[in-house]
Design a protein around this motif. Structure first.
Motif: not given
Length: 76
Positions: A1-2, A5, A10, A39, A54, A57-58
């Protein structure tokens, strides 16, 4: 995720213990999380668009047992 975004903030919290015994909860935990993310990638996006990004992304985590996610996202 880092990487996706590049957040300036976070915070991830495992809230699984609060949901023990509920549908979707696993005795091992790691099923319910809260994410707070700030972000620049969210600039100009609606709240729904940020949450969809989000969640997308997960996807792997949802596919492997993540049951619930609370998202607080904002541009910044």
């Amino acid at each position: 995720m880092t990487q996706l975004f590049a957040p300036s903030e976070l915070h991830v919290r495992d809230d699984s213990a609060k949901h023990a015994g509920h549908a979707g909860a696993s005795p091992e935990g790691e099923t319910h999380y809260q994410v707070e993310i700030v972000s620049p990638a969210f600039e100009g996006k609606s709240r729904v668009e940020m949450q969809r990004a989000v969640n997308s992304a997960l996807k792997e985590e949802f596919d492997s047992g993540l049951h619930a996610l609370s998202i607080k996202a904002r541009a910044g």
